[in-house]
Design a protein around this motif. Structure first.
Motif, PDB file in Angstrom:
ATOM      1  N   ARG A 130       1.426  -1.587  -0.203  1.00  0.00           N
ATOM      2  CA  ARG A 130      -0.332  -0.259  -0.183  1.00  0.00           C
ATOM      3  C   ARG A 130       0.974   1.292  -0.325  1.00  0.00           C
ATOM      4  NH1 ARG A 130      -5.055   0.005   1.631  1.00  0.00           N
ATOM      5  NH2 ARG A 130      -6.373  -2.830   1.848  1.00  0.00           N
ATOM      6  N   HIS A 131       0.491   2.348  -0.930  1.00  0.00           N
ATOM      7  CA  HIS A 131       1.275   3.201  -1.582  1.00  0.00           C
ATOM      8  C   HIS A 131       0.675   4.451  -0.183  1.00  0.00           C
ATOM      9  CE1 HIS A 131       4.420   1.772  -4.256  1.00  0.00           C
ATOM     10  NE2 HIS A 131       3.674   0.959  -4.053  1.00  0.00           N
ATOM     11  N   GLU A 132      -0.141   4.125   0.195  1.00  0.00           N
ATOM     12  CA  GLU A 132      -1.498   5.224   0.759  1.00  0.00           C
ATOM     13  C   GLU A 132      -1.790   4.429   2.220  1.00  0.00           C
ATOM     14  OE1 GLU A 132      -2.403   8.860  -2.455  1.00  0.00           O
ATOM     15  OE2 GLU A 132      -3.451   7.031  -2.265  1.00  0.00           O
ATOM     16  N   LEU A 133      -2.327   5.711   2.646  1.00  0.00           N
ATOM     17  CA  LEU A 133      -3.024   4.693   3.926  1.00  0.00           C
ATOM     18  C   LEU A 133      -4.339   5.451   3.943  1.00  0.00           C
ATOM     19  CD1 LEU A 133      -0.680   3.952   6.902  1.00  0.00           C
ATOM     20  CD2 LEU A 133      -1.628   2.660   5.588  1.00  0.00           C
ATOM     21  N   ALA A 173      -8.892   4.111   8.211  1.00  0.00           N
ATOM     22  CA  ALA A 173     -10.524   3.594   8.042  1.00  0.00           C
ATOM     23  C   ALA A 173     -11.410   2.655   7.848  1.00  0.00           C
ATOM     24  CB  ALA A 173     -10.431   4.335   7.011  1.00  0.00           C
ATOM     25  N   ILE A 174      -9.723   1.580   7.795  1.00  0.00           N
ATOM     26  CA  ILE A 174      -9.953   0.245   7.205  1.00  0.00           C
ATOM     27  C   ILE A 174      -9.924  -0.746   8.767  1.00  0.00           C
ATOM     28  CG2 ILE A 174      -9.222  -2.094   6.254  1.00  0.00           C
ATOM     29  CD1 ILE A 174      -7.952  -0.470   3.495  1.00  0.00           C
ATOM     30  N   THR A 175     -10.622  -1.046   9.790  1.00  0.00           N
ATOM     31  CA  THR A 175     -10.423  -1.082  10.646  1.00  0.00           C
ATOM     32  C   THR A 175     -11.264  -2.726  11.598  1.00  0.00           C
ATOM     33  OG1 THR A 175     -13.063  -0.817  10.889  1.00  0.00           O
ATOM     34  CG2 THR A 175     -11.483   1.152  12.220  1.00  0.00           C
ATOM     35  N   ASP A 176     -11.678  -3.486  10.138  1.00  0.00           N
ATOM     36  CA  ASP A 176     -11.923  -4.930   9.826  1.00  0.00           C
ATOM     37  C   ASP A 176     -11.447  -5.992   9.881  1.00  0.00           C
ATOM     38  OD1 ASP A 176     -12.290  -4.434   7.711  1.00  0.00           O
ATOM     39  OD2 ASP A 176     -13.364  -5.381   7.116  1.00  0.00           O
ATOM     40  N   ARG A 177      -9.202  -5.530   9.767  1.00  0.00           N
ATOM     41  CA  ARG A 177      -8.363  -6.274   9.167  1.00  0.00           C
ATOM     42  C   ARG A 177      -7.381  -6.029   9.825  1.00  0.00           C
ATOM     43  NH1 ARG A 177     -10.558  -4.882   4.664  1.00  0.00           N
ATOM     44  NH2 ARG A 177      -8.865  -4.401   3.330  1.00  0.00           N
ATOM     45  N   ASP A 178      -5.483  -6.122  10.204  1.00  0.00           N
ATOM     46  CA  ASP A 178      -4.898  -5.706  10.300  1.00  0.00           C
ATOM     47  C   ASP A 178      -3.838  -5.637   8.914  1.00  0.00           C
ATOM     48  OD1 ASP A 178      -2.502  -4.760  11.773  1.00  0.00           O
ATOM     49  OD2 ASP A 178      -1.902  -6.401  12.654  1.00  0.00           O
ATOM     50  N   PHE A 179      -3.926  -4.934   8.398  1.00  0.00           N
ATOM     51  CA  PHE A 179      -3.578  -5.024   6.847  1.00  0.00           C
ATOM     52  C   PHE A 179      -1.875  -4.854   6.394  1.00  0.00           C
ATOM     53  CE2 PHE A 179      -5.537  -0.864   7.786  1.00  0.00           C
ATOM     54  CZ  PHE A 179      -4.213  -0.234   6.901  1.00  0.00           C
ATOM     55  N   THR A 180      -1.833  -5.380   5.361  1.00  0.00           N
ATOM     56  CA  THR A 180      -0.121  -4.888   5.129  1.00  0.00           C
ATOM     57  C   THR A 180      -0.315  -4.153   4.498  1.00  0.00           C
ATOM     58  OG1 THR A 180      -0.008  -7.799   5.499  1.00  0.00           O
ATOM     59  CG2 THR A 180       1.500  -6.658   4.167  1.00  0.00           C
ATOM     60  N   ILE A 181       1.034  -3.499   4.955  1.00  0.00           N
ATOM     61  CA  ILE A 181       1.079  -2.117   4.332  1.00  0.00           C
ATOM     62  C   ILE A 181       2.738  -2.229   2.821  1.00  0.00           C
ATOM     63  CG2 ILE A 181       2.588   0.182   4.501  1.00  0.00           C
ATOM     64  CD1 ILE A 181       0.784   0.329   6.420  1.00  0.00           C
ATOM     65  N   ALA A 182       3.283  -3.321   4.048  1.00  0.00           N
ATOM     66  CA  ALA A 182       4.574  -3.399   3.286  1.00  0.00           C
ATOM     67  C   ALA A 182       5.310  -5.229   3.439  1.00  0.00           C
ATOM     68  CB  ALA A 182       5.962  -2.738   3.285  1.00  0.00           C
TER      69      ALA A 182
END
Length: 203
Positions: A130-133, A173-182
Motif C-alpha cells: 500500500r502506497h497510501e493509507l 479507515a479500515i478497522t476490520d483487519r490488520d492489513f499489510t502495508i509492506a
C-alpha cells in the motif's frame, strides 16, 4: 500537516455540457461544492491557478479555501476529472468541511531507516503493498505523509497497520483487519525454490 490552499472561483450561471465546454475554452474549469447538508454550488475556477495547486503533489489531501461571491468556503478536494487525451483537468468536486469535522483521506506512506534493516542490507527487497493509507482525521489536521520505520526488519517480515504510529487524532479507515502495508522479500522470491533457474541434466 498540509498547508491550507486558496482558490478563487466564480459562480456558474449555466450548467450542461455546452456551458462547460465554453468555460474550458476561456481557460476555466467547471467545479461543484457539495456536502455539509447544504445545496450544491456550481462554480468555475481558473485553469492555471488549479494546475498550480495540482502541482503541489498534495492537492487531494489539503484543505482548500475557495473564495466565491464574497465568502470563503472551506473544502476538501474529492475528485478531479482529466481529459483522456490532453490530460487537462476538466472538472473538480469539492466537499464542504464543517467546523470540527473529520474526513477520510488517502495519505502517502514514506519508508525510513532502510539502512537499518538487516533484511534490506542483505539484498532483500521492500515490497510495498500500500502506497497510501486511508485515514480518518480532523479536517484541519491532515498529515502530509505517514513515516514507517523499517529498522530491524528482516527477510520474511511484514509491516502491518497495527505497527504504525499514526498522528494524534488519526485512525485507520479500515478497522476490520490488520492489513499489510509492506513486506521484506528475498530477491529470489519470484522463484518457487532455489535452483529453479538451473538447467536440468540432459537438456
Amino acid at each position: 500537516m498540509s498547508d491550507t490552499l486558496t482558490l478563487s472561483a466564480q459562480l456558474r450561471d449555466r450548467a450542461g455540457k455546452g456551458a462547460s465546454r465554453a468555460l474550458r475554452r476561456e481557460g476555466r474549469v467547471p467545479a461543484v461544492i457539495y456536502g455539509d447538508k447544504k445545496d450544491p454550488e456550481t462554480i468555475h475556477v481558473e485553469e492555471r491557478a488549479l494546475n498550480k495547486l495540482l502541482g503541489t503533489g498534495h492537492f487531494m489531501n489539503s484543505i482548500v479555501e475557495i473564495e466565491v461571491d464574497g465568502k470563503t468556503i472551506v473544502t476538501l478536494p474529492k475528485d478531479v476529472a482529466f481529459h483522456p487525451v490532453s490530460d487537462r483537468a476538466i472538472h473538480v468536486d469539492f466537499l464542504r468541511i464543517a467546523k470540527g469535522a473529520t474526513v477520510e483521506v488517502a495519505v502517502p506512506v514514506v519508508f525510513v531507516n532502510e539502512d537499518a534493516s538487516p533484511g534490506l542490507k542483505r539484498g532483500g527487497v521492500l515490497n510495498v503493498v500500500r502506497h497510501e493509507l486511508e485515514l480518518v482525521c480532523d479536517a484541519t489536521n491532515i498529515p502530509d505523509e505517514i513515516e514507517i520505520d523499517v529498522a530491524g526488519t528482516d527477510v520474511g517480515d511484514s509491516i502491518h497497520i497495527s505497527a504504525v504510529k499514526l498522528p494524534k487524532g488519526a485512525t485507520s479507515a479500515i478497522t476490520d483487519r490488520d492489513f499489510t502495508i509492506a513486506t521484506i522479500v528475498a530477491p529470489s522470491a519470484l522463484k518457487s525454490s532455489e535452483g529453479d533457474n538451473e538447467t536440468p541434466a540432459g537438456e
